[in-house]
Design an enzyme around this catalytic site. Sequence first.
Site, PDB file in Angstrom:
ATOM      1  CD  GLU A   1      -0.977 -18.493   3.354  1.00 23.62           C
ATOM      2  OE1 GLU A   1      -1.520 -19.508   4.033  1.00 23.62           O
ATOM      3  OE2 GLU A   1       0.024 -18.652   2.810  1.00 23.62           O
TER       4      GLU A   1
ATOM      5  CG  HIS B   1       1.330 -13.795   6.095  1.00 28.16           C
ATOM      6  ND1 HIS B   1       2.572 -14.327   6.659  1.00 28.16           N
ATOM      7  CD2 HIS B   1       1.454 -14.190   4.959  1.00 28.16           C
ATOM      8  CE1 HIS B   1       3.045 -14.996   5.756  1.00 28.16           C
ATOM      9  NE2 HIS B   1       2.538 -14.694   4.398  1.00 28.16           N
TER      10      HIS B   1
ATOM     11  CG  HIS C   1       6.100 -12.592   2.354  1.00 27.88           C
ATOM     12  ND1 HIS C   1       5.615 -12.617   1.000  1.00 27.88           N
ATOM     13  CD2 HIS C   1       5.272 -13.521   3.240  1.00 27.88           C
ATOM     14  CE1 HIS C   1       4.837 -13.645   0.967  1.00 27.88           C
ATOM     15  NE2 HIS C   1       4.256 -13.787   2.187  1.00 27.88           N
TER      16      HIS C   1
ATOM     17  CD  GLU D   1      12.017  -1.792  21.063  1.00 31.47           C
ATOM     18  OE1 GLU D   1      13.403  -1.396  21.256  1.00 31.47           O
ATOM     19  OE2 GLU D   1      11.609  -1.342  19.943  1.00 31.47           O
TER      20      GLU D   1
ATOM     21  CG  HIS E   1       5.849 -18.167   3.774  1.00 27.10           C
ATOM     22  ND1 HIS E   1       5.227 -18.722   2.924  1.00 27.10           N
ATOM     23  CD2 HIS E   1       5.321 -16.873   3.616  1.00 27.10           C
ATOM     24  CE1 HIS E   1       4.001 -18.327   2.630  1.00 27.10           C
ATOM     25  NE2 HIS E   1       3.929 -17.064   2.836  1.00 27.10           N
TER      26      HIS E   1
HETATM   27  P1  13P Z   1      -2.781 -14.249  -1.026  1.00 27.33           P
HETATM   28  O1  13P Z   1      -2.379 -13.362  -2.252  1.00 27.33           O
HETATM   29  O2  13P Z   1      -3.374 -15.396  -1.348  1.00 27.33           O
HETATM   30  O3  13P Z   1      -3.060 -13.499   0.202  1.00 27.33           O
HETATM   31  O4  13P Z   1      -1.176 -14.875  -0.524  1.00 27.33           O
HETATM   32  C1  13P Z   1      -0.074 -14.199  -0.628  1.00 27.33           C
HETATM   33  C2  13P Z   1       0.805 -14.800   0.529  1.00 27.33           C
HETATM   34  O5  13P Z   1       1.725 -14.189   1.098  1.00 27.33           O
HETATM   35  C3  13P Z   1       0.843 -16.382   0.815  1.00 27.33           C
HETATM   36  O6  13P Z   1       1.418 -16.618   1.913  1.00 27.33           O
HETATM   37 ZN    ZN Z   2       2.886 -15.156   2.417  1.00 26.31          ZN
END
Ligand code: 13P
Ligand code: ZN
Length: 280
Positions: free
Chosen positions: A116, A140, A142, A170, A211
């Site tokens: 990413e 980023h 998940h 908040e 995602h």
């Molecule tokens: P990477 O291992 O390449 O960082 O990818 C993980 C991910 O969350 C892709 O969206």
């Molecule tokens: Zn991801």
Amino acid sequence: MEVLNSKVIKEFCSMANDGWQQGWHERNGGNLSYRMTKEEVEEIAEHLLWDGSFQAIGTSVPKLSGEYFLVTGSGKFFRNVLTKPEDSLCIIQIDEKGENYKILWGLCGGKKPTSELPTHLMNHEVKLVALNGRHRVIYHAHPANIIALTFVLPLKDEVFTRELWEMATECPVVFPDGIGVVPWMVPGGKEIAVATAKLMQQYDAAVWAHHGLFCSGENFDLTFGLMHTIEKAAEILVKVISMTGGKKYQTIAPNQFRALAKDFQVSLPGKFLYEKPKNI
Ligand code: 13P
Ligand code: ZN
């Protein structure tokens, strides 16, 4: 100074581990990047490899020319960042054109920075321009609840922002500009990077449907705190929807958000304070 003795590397690893502890980073899920200061690069400069070769970023970030980033590696597990930092992370330098990067340290197993990287760097670039360099962290993750909501709420900035704001008092103070939503797209390339960076011009957080979530912030605490606040609000909303199908007997109303904004000195865009039919 040895690279691993650098304060910023320790803070980076500690935040990655905090994300792992939260359960937001199954396997290699998620990635983290930090735009280093000149001083942070200078204090470890003697231990960096300056003669490596440049590789294509996959997008163009001319405003980041010559900048240095700490970034997690592709396929690396957040679970291992604290114990194996030199294998899990790298320091990269961006070339003069903003089209290539060079690894100066880390990823001793011989891998690449996160897949990413285009989204991270394009987000860094829009924030650098919009906020005059104030933001340094792009994160980023998940987190399960915010992802779950992308199956049941319309994929609209206005809906996600308002529903999350209603879940915790908040929230509008922590993310007064709101949160953007990117529809499902193939991850890891320029197209999703362009779509995300466009939203990051106005928001500090963007959801990727089915995602995960991207957050931007000044430092590790604030960026982690933003991810945590959004995911906590998402968890409450998942509970509400699970209990009643989404019917709320009471909630925070637009005039109450306005009163909050006044006292907490934040400005809440009117597009999020729309009137809703009762109990929806
Ligand atoms: P990477 O291992 O390449 O960082 O990818 C993980 C991910 O969350 C892709 O969206
Ligand atoms: Zn991801």
